[in-house]
Design an enzyme around this catalytic site. Structure first.
Site, mmCIF file in Angstrom:
data_model
loop_
_atom_site.group_PDB
_atom_site.id
_atom_site.type_symbol
_atom_site.label_atom_id
_atom_site.label_comp_id
_atom_site.label_asym_id
_atom_site.label_seq_id
_atom_site.Cartn_x
_atom_site.Cartn_y
_atom_site.Cartn_z
ATOM 1 N N MET A 10 14.230 51.820 66.596
ATOM 2 C CA MET A 10 13.678 52.928 67.371
ATOM 3 C C MET A 10 12.982 52.387 68.619
ATOM 4 O O MET A 10 11.904 51.782 68.538
ATOM 5 C CB MET A 10 12.726 53.749 66.507
ATOM 6 N N CYS A 104 21.652 41.182 74.601
ATOM 7 C CA CYS A 104 20.633 41.684 73.678
ATOM 8 C C CYS A 104 21.277 42.285 72.433
ATOM 9 O O CYS A 104 20.821 42.052 71.312
ATOM 10 C CB CYS A 104 19.756 42.722 74.377
ATOM 11 N N CYS A 200 15.433 45.750 81.370
ATOM 12 C CA CYS A 200 14.177 46.110 80.727
ATOM 13 C C CYS A 200 13.057 45.119 81.015
ATOM 14 O O CYS A 200 11.889 45.503 81.079
ATOM 15 C CB CYS A 200 14.366 46.276 79.223
#
Length: 367
Positions: A10, A104, A200
């Protein structure tokens, strides 16, 4: 699928929250986990830039509370720095253009996280990726999602069959609009939260400055590829990528008045070669480190569609895997521009229910 133990990754966004909700609704035993990927997470997001902030962790926790599932935060910052950030910097230093999201997925979400999940007795890792995943004749089948604009199969194409056997992508048959509407119905506060964009770990979007701070100045020359004329100097090839037009630092136009683009990077000599847009056209791609999501490599020349960027950059092609040379050769039937070593090429078999991923490889050369 019968009920299994699911670890829901999440991020704090709407997609992963709805994916977790659907796993719960399907009757699975679900535990939510937020990955802390930064040693010094920011306190607040800046618009839609970046992710993995303290705010994101709190949003993920609130979503887990609504879903009434256990929730944990796992510190993967060191692993992320080594496998994603350091790799990103090293690739640029070598004159290549990496895709950190692909790395990732490959190294963190479906390697480090998946390994820990399996060790703890979980059967699958659930994420909010937009891709279709099924099993056909005992083999994983990874395909494009129903939402072409959000499809993320490209950044999942490097996953191996064993990783996909423990993966769950509940959003594959939905559009982004449907996911947001569902989030609102479920009372999830992230229903209208902006999507994260860019890289990110570079929340301000300034990749050149990020790399310069880590690599320092590495002076070199800007050279006209057609004439070998030196047009100027630069602080390092890491500040450029093939296909780049802006920020070249050239103080005079080309002889024909047309814009110049980066054509090639030569990290050993520090040379950045520039030229006209027509010299960017690529008709052949060579790849290495091939992966086959279904576990089955190409057998002979195969008609397919090649994709070289997460969104766009597709062309019909003929691809052939040369196992003795461990080399993938892709002949494009239509030229593509801005194809750079370090990027991934993903191969698709056209299918009315979502183009199926045949394989993926890291681009090593183009012509």
């Amino acid at each position: 699928m019968s009920a299994v133990r699911v670890l829901a990754a999440m991020s704090g966004g709407v997609d992963s929250a709805v994916a977790a909700a659907r796993a719960v609704e399907a009757g699975h035993e679900v535990v939510g986990v937020h990955l802390a990927l930064s040693a010094k997470p920011g306190t607040l997001r800046t618009g839609a830039r970046g992710c993995c902030t303290i705010e994101d962790a709190r949003d993920a926790r609130r979503a887990a509370d609504v879903l009434e599932i256990p929730f944990y935060v796992w510190d993967f910052a060191e692993r992320f720095t080594e496998d994603v950030v350091a790799d990103f910097v090293a690739e640029y230093a070598a004159g290549r253009t990496p895709n950190p999201c692909l790395r990732c997925n490959e190294k963190i979400k479906f390697a480090a996280l998946l390994d820990k999940a399996v060790a703890l007795g979980f059967d699958a890792v659930c994420t909010g990726h937009y891709a279709r995943l099924s099993v056909v004749d005992g083999r994983p089948r990874l395909a494009r999602s129903a939402d072409d604009g959000k499809d993320q199969s490209y950044v999942l194409a490097s996953l191996a069959p064993e990783q996909l056997r423990h993966a769950m992508f509940p959003l594959g048959d939905s559009t982004k609009a449907q996911v947001r509407a569902e989030a609102a119905r479920r009372g999830l506060q992230v229903a209208e939260k902006a999507d994260s964009h860019d890289i990110c770990f570079i929340p301000d979007g300034d990749t050149r400055r990020f790399l310069a701070n880590r690599l320092g100045p590495r002076p070199g020359k800007l050279v006209d590829d057609a004439t070998d004329e030196v047009l100027g100097e630069h602080d390092g090839v890491h500040g450029f990528t093939v296909g780049q037009r802006k920020g070249l630092g050239v103080d005079r136009p080309a002889a024909d008045g047309r814009p110049r683009y980066v054509l090639a990077l030569e990290p050993v000599s520090g040379t950045v070669r520039v030229g006209s847009a027509d010299r960017l056209a690529v008709t052949q791609i060579i790849g290495s480190r091939a992966t086959w999501p279904s576990g089955k490599a190409l057998d002979g020349p195969v008609e397919c569609v090649a994709q070289v960027r997460a969104h766009g950059g597709t062309a019909p092609a003929v691809a052939e895997w040369l196992p003795d040379e461990e080399r993938l050769v892709v002949q494009l039937r239509e030229p593509l521009r801005g194809v750079a070593p370090g990027q991934a090429v993903a191969l698709y078999c056209p299918d009315p229910d979502g183009d199926v991923v045949l394989g993926s490889a890291t681009i090593t050369a183009t012509s």
